[in-house]
Design an enzyme around this catalytic site. Structure first.
Site, PDB file in Angstrom:
ATOM      1  N   HIS A  97      25.479   2.429  -6.480  1.00 33.53           N
ATOM      2  CA  HIS A  97      24.016   2.444  -6.654  1.00 33.53           C
ATOM      3  C   HIS A  97      23.371   2.541  -5.279  1.00 33.53           C
ATOM      4  CE1 HIS A  97      20.006   1.263  -7.980  1.00 33.53           C
ATOM      5  NE2 HIS A  97      20.418   1.550  -9.210  1.00 33.53           N
TER       6      HIS A  97
ATOM      7  N   ASP B 294      24.992   1.807 -16.219  1.00 39.27           N
ATOM      8  CA  ASP B 294      25.518   2.892 -17.063  1.00 39.27           C
ATOM      9  C   ASP B 294      26.973   2.706 -17.418  1.00 39.27           C
ATOM     10  OD1 ASP B 294      23.411   4.595 -14.977  1.00 39.27           O
ATOM     11  OD2 ASP B 294      23.140   4.608 -17.150  1.00 39.27           O
TER      12      ASP B 294
HETATM   13  C1  SDX Z   1      20.984   4.973 -12.220  1.00 40.83           C
HETATM   14  O1  SDX Z   1      17.850   4.383  -8.481  1.00 40.83           O
HETATM   15  C2  SDX Z   1      17.955   3.682  -9.552  1.00 40.83           C
HETATM   16  O2  SDX Z   1      17.430   2.608  -9.636  1.00 40.83           O
HETATM   17  C3  SDX Z   1      18.759   4.345 -10.661  1.00 40.83           C
HETATM   18  C4  SDX Z   1      18.983   3.508 -11.904  1.00 40.83           C
HETATM   19  C5  SDX Z   1      17.687   3.209 -12.645  1.00 40.83           C
HETATM   20  O3  SDX Z   1      17.665   2.221 -13.392  1.00 40.83           O
HETATM   21  O4  SDX Z   1      16.734   4.036 -12.525  1.00 40.83           O
HETATM   22  O5  SDX Z   1      19.638   2.289 -11.541  1.00 40.83           O
HETATM   23  C6  SDX Z   1      19.871   4.256 -12.904  1.00 40.83           C
HETATM   24  O6  SDX Z   1      20.819   6.130 -11.900  1.00 40.83           O
HETATM   25  C7  SDX Z   1      22.252   4.220 -11.885  1.00 40.83           C
HETATM   26  C8  SDX Z   1      23.267   5.104 -11.095  1.00 40.83           C
HETATM   27  C9  SDX Z   1      24.014   5.956 -12.112  1.00 40.83           C
HETATM   28  N1  SDX Z   1      24.872   6.956 -11.436  1.00 40.83           N
HETATM   29  C10 SDX Z   1      26.199   6.877 -11.458  1.00 40.83           C
HETATM   30  O7  SDX Z   1      26.834   5.929 -11.954  1.00 40.83           O
HETATM   31  C11 SDX Z   1      26.894   8.090 -10.860  1.00 40.83           C
HETATM   32  C12 SDX Z   1      28.017   7.629  -9.900  1.00 40.83           C
HETATM   33  N2  SDX Z   1      27.374   6.995  -8.749  1.00 40.83           N
HETATM   34  C13 SDX Z   1      27.165   7.846  -7.570  1.00 40.83           C
HETATM   35  O8  SDX Z   1      26.849   9.173  -7.850  1.00 40.83           O
HETATM   36  C14 SDX Z   1      26.321   7.147  -6.506  1.00 40.83           C
HETATM   37  O9  SDX Z   1      26.818   5.886  -6.384  1.00 40.83           O
HETATM   38  C15 SDX Z   1      24.815   7.070  -6.678  1.00 40.83           C
HETATM   39  C16 SDX Z   1      24.201   8.401  -6.921  1.00 40.83           C
HETATM   40  C17 SDX Z   1      24.466   6.139  -7.799  1.00 40.83           C
HETATM   41  C18 SDX Z   1      24.259   6.495  -5.371  1.00 40.83           C
HETATM   42  O10 SDX Z   1      24.417   7.462  -4.423  1.00 40.83           O
HETATM   43  P1  SDX Z   1      24.024   7.182  -2.867  1.00 40.83           P
HETATM   44  O11 SDX Z   1      23.234   5.960  -2.704  1.00 40.83           O
HETATM   45  O12 SDX Z   1      23.464   8.458  -2.324  1.00 40.83           O
HETATM   46  O13 SDX Z   1      25.387   6.831  -2.240  1.00 40.83           O
HETATM   47  P2  SDX Z   1      26.374   7.915  -1.655  1.00 40.83           P
HETATM   48  O14 SDX Z   1      26.526   9.034  -2.654  1.00 40.83           O
HETATM   49  O15 SDX Z   1      25.934   8.257  -0.276  1.00 40.83           O
HETATM   50  O16 SDX Z   1      27.752   7.114  -1.612  1.00 40.83           O
HETATM   51  C19 SDX Z   1      28.018   6.243  -0.523  1.00 40.83           C
HETATM   52  C20 SDX Z   1      29.543   6.334  -0.368  1.00 40.83           C
HETATM   53  C21 SDX Z   1      30.044   7.784  -0.276  1.00 40.83           C
HETATM   54  O17 SDX Z   1      31.228   7.755   0.491  1.00 40.83           O
HETATM   55  P3  SDX Z   1      31.103   8.203   2.061  1.00 40.83           P
HETATM   56  O18 SDX Z   1      30.509   9.612   2.078  1.00 40.83           O
HETATM   57  O19 SDX Z   1      30.216   7.181   2.724  1.00 40.83           O
HETATM   58  O20 SDX Z   1      32.532   8.181   2.564  1.00 40.83           O
HETATM   59  O21 SDX Z   1      30.179   5.785  -1.546  1.00 40.83           O
HETATM   60  C22 SDX Z   1      30.906   6.810  -2.217  1.00 40.83           C
HETATM   61  C23 SDX Z   1      30.436   8.153  -1.685  1.00 40.83           C
HETATM   62  O22 SDX Z   1      31.491   9.103  -1.732  1.00 40.83           O
HETATM   63  N3  SDX Z   1      30.586   6.670  -3.647  1.00 40.83           N
HETATM   64  C24 SDX Z   1      31.477   6.754  -4.634  1.00 40.83           C
HETATM   65  C25 SDX Z   1      30.735   6.514  -5.797  1.00 40.83           C
HETATM   66  N4  SDX Z   1      29.442   6.315  -5.491  1.00 40.83           N
HETATM   67  C26 SDX Z   1      29.353   6.420  -4.157  1.00 40.83           C
HETATM   68  N5  SDX Z   1      32.809   7.006  -4.646  1.00 40.83           N
HETATM   69  C27 SDX Z   1      33.395   7.015  -5.847  1.00 40.83           C
HETATM   70  N6  SDX Z   1      32.770   6.795  -7.039  1.00 40.83           N
HETATM   71  C28 SDX Z   1      31.433   6.538  -7.031  1.00 40.83           C
HETATM   72  N7  SDX Z   1      30.812   6.288  -8.177  1.00 40.83           N
END
Ligand code: SDX
Length: 429
Positions: A306, A364
């Site tokens: 998140h 989720d």
């Molecule tokens: C919702 O914003 C809100 O409040 C949203 C929400 C709401 O109520 O409105 O809470 C609802 O959207 C919840 C999130 C649902 N999405 C997912 O579950 C999809 C999987 N999660 C990721 O796509 C990600 O964690 C996000 C999109 C939720 C957050 O993305 P960020 O903040 O841009 O973080 P990032 O992508 O920069 O990740 C940071 C690091 C990265 O590694 P590095 O590049 O630093 O090496 O963490 C890794 C990412 O690769 N990472 C994951 C991961 N999520 C982040 N690695 C594996 N699996 C994951 N799920």
């Protein structure tokens, strides 16, 4: 409190900017005068360090795993309240008295029907259209039916539009589902509460009486509460930006629905369940955890991570409890997807990669299992998220309209394209 300020030096020139404090949470540096005084913009494409507005509606402490709606913890609202009470709180800022709640419930109930011609919008779609595509289209079309509540400068019209949206989203969502499965639409019934009415509109058929299971209705209502609002997330920011141009509320909500559909946002509940089904069994979890950690693999564990929560999403804990209640009530305690989910959660919470990156299950992760057990197809999961989030979008939209500092949102950019150059005739290219 003495005025605090921040000083930034650009090309040797020092510029002082105000630091503003909120009631709780991080302070902000007001950079509104930065470009005028330095000729430079700030750059923050994911808005990771940028506050887009001032708000009194919801507060999240990502490190502590805290979520407050108008100051009340989500755990207490989910435990003691119902969804329409949370709607009242988000819209008006205070919990309703018994009389206020009765009046609000009645006003919402009286708006649950949609114009009969709305049903023709559905018949224009293929039956196998994704219900989110149907919802985007039909919600945007509401402005064609309700001209008497699109003058955003009139507080009364704004409130009527707000109530209409909250009241009609369950009816539109249920119609999208019924159309999708080829069953006749079911009209709302005024003697049912909000969640019961929705379940009946989705699962009743003309051939027999439908009796709402109170345990499932309570679980549905709690799921709506958990999804109601969440600060300036992507879809709420979309609604605010659309609203800043003066667009009507129905068009703004349709824009929010479109943004929510993405798998990184509200589409994650559908993606998370599809991921659990693809993993299929506990012994295949290590293979998928390895993929999630592999920088060269775009796969991510859906339902994990998140932007704000770097601790457990407090909604996920309540969602997990609701999942067990629903599966217990329906006798699906041994659902293989739940077994995979619980083992995946256990592994992820002990894995160095997830610990280091502070990746915890978000709302989720468990919602999909619950919604599937309630009888919804995965294609309906984000529709239900949109149904619940409508009150958050509407409350934030109203707050934006009423904000005296409100102006049209118009970000700038860092341009890295070609400097000016002259046109080249085709013969010389
Ligand atoms: C919702 O914003 C809100 O409040 C949203 C929400 C709401 O109520 O409105 O809470 C609802 O959207 C919840 C999130 C649902 N999405 C997912 O579950 C999809 C999987 N999660 C990721 O796509 C990600 O964690 C996000 C999109 C939720 C957050 O993305 P960020 O903040 O841009 O973080 P990032 O992508 O920069 O990740 C940071 C690091 C990265 O590694 P590095 O590049 O630093 O090496 O963490 C890794 C990412 O690769 N990472 C994951 C991961 N999520 C982040 N690695 C594996 N699996 C994951 N799920």
């Amino acid at each position: 409190m003495a005025n605090k300020s921040a000083v930034i030096t650009v090309d040797g020139k020092q510029v002082e900017m105000n630091v503003r404090s909120g009631s709780i949470g991080p302070e902000v540096i007001d950079i509104g005068s930065l470009y005028k005084n330095t000729g430079t913009f700030t750059y923050d494409p994911g808005f990771t360090s940028t506050a887009s507005c001032e708000s009194k509606i919801t507060y999240i402490d990502g490190d502590e795993g805290v979520l407050l709606h108008r100051g009340y913890p989500i755990e207490q609202l989910a435990e003691h309240g119902d969804f329409l009470e949370v709607c009242y709180l988000l819209l008006y800022g205070e919990l309703p008295t018994a009389a206020q709640k009765k009046d609000f419930d009645h006003r919402v109930t009286m708006h649950t029907m949609v114009h009969e011609q709305m049903s023709r919008f559905f018949t224009g779609f293929r039956r196998d259209a994704h219900p989110m595509a149907v919802m985007c289209g039909t919600v945007g079309a509401l402005s064609a039916f309700y001209h008497d509540s699109t003058d955003i400068t009139d507080p009364h019209q704004r409130m009527v539009a707000s109530l209409r949206m909250i009241a009609k989203m369950p009816t539109i969502a249920a119609m999208a589902y019924k159309y999708h499965i080829g069953q006749p639409f079911v009209y709302p019934k005024n003697d049912l509460d909000y969640a019961s009415n929705f379940l009946r509109m989705c699962f009743a058929v003309p051939c027999e009486e439908y009796v709402v299971n109170p345990v499932l209705a309570r679980a549905m209502d709690r799921i709506f509460i958990l999804h109601a609002d969440h600060e300036q997330n992507a879809s709420t920011s979309t609604v605010r930006l659309a609203g800043s141009s003066g667009a009507n509320p129905f068009a703004c909500i349709a824009a929010g629905i479109a943004c929510l559909w993405g798998p990184a946002h509200g589409g994650a509940n559908e993606a998370a369940l599809n991921m659990l089904a693809e993993i299929g069994s506990v012994d295949r979890i290590p293979e998928y955890v390895a993929k999630a950690k592999d920088k060269n693999d775009p796969f991510r564990l859906m339902g994990f991570g998140h932007r704000v929560y770097k601790n457990y999403d407090p909604r996920a804990k309540i969602m997990q409890k609701t999942t067990h209640e629903v599966l217990g009530e329906l006798g699906h305690r041994d659902d293989p997807l739940l077994e995979v989910a619980m083992e995946l959660e256990r592994i992820a919470l002990t894995d160095e990669y997830f610990i280091e990156k502070k990746l915890y299950p978000n709302i989720d992760f468990y919602s999909g299992i619950t919604l599937k057990a309630l009888g919804f197809p995965t294609t309906m999961f984000t529709v239900l998220f949109a149904l619940a989030r409508t009150v958050g979008w509407i409350a934030q939209w109203n707050e934006m309209i009423e904000d005296p500092q409100q102006r049209i949102g118009r970000p700038r950019q860092l341009y890295t394209g070609e400097p000016q150059r002259d046109y080249v005739p085709t013969s010389k290219r």
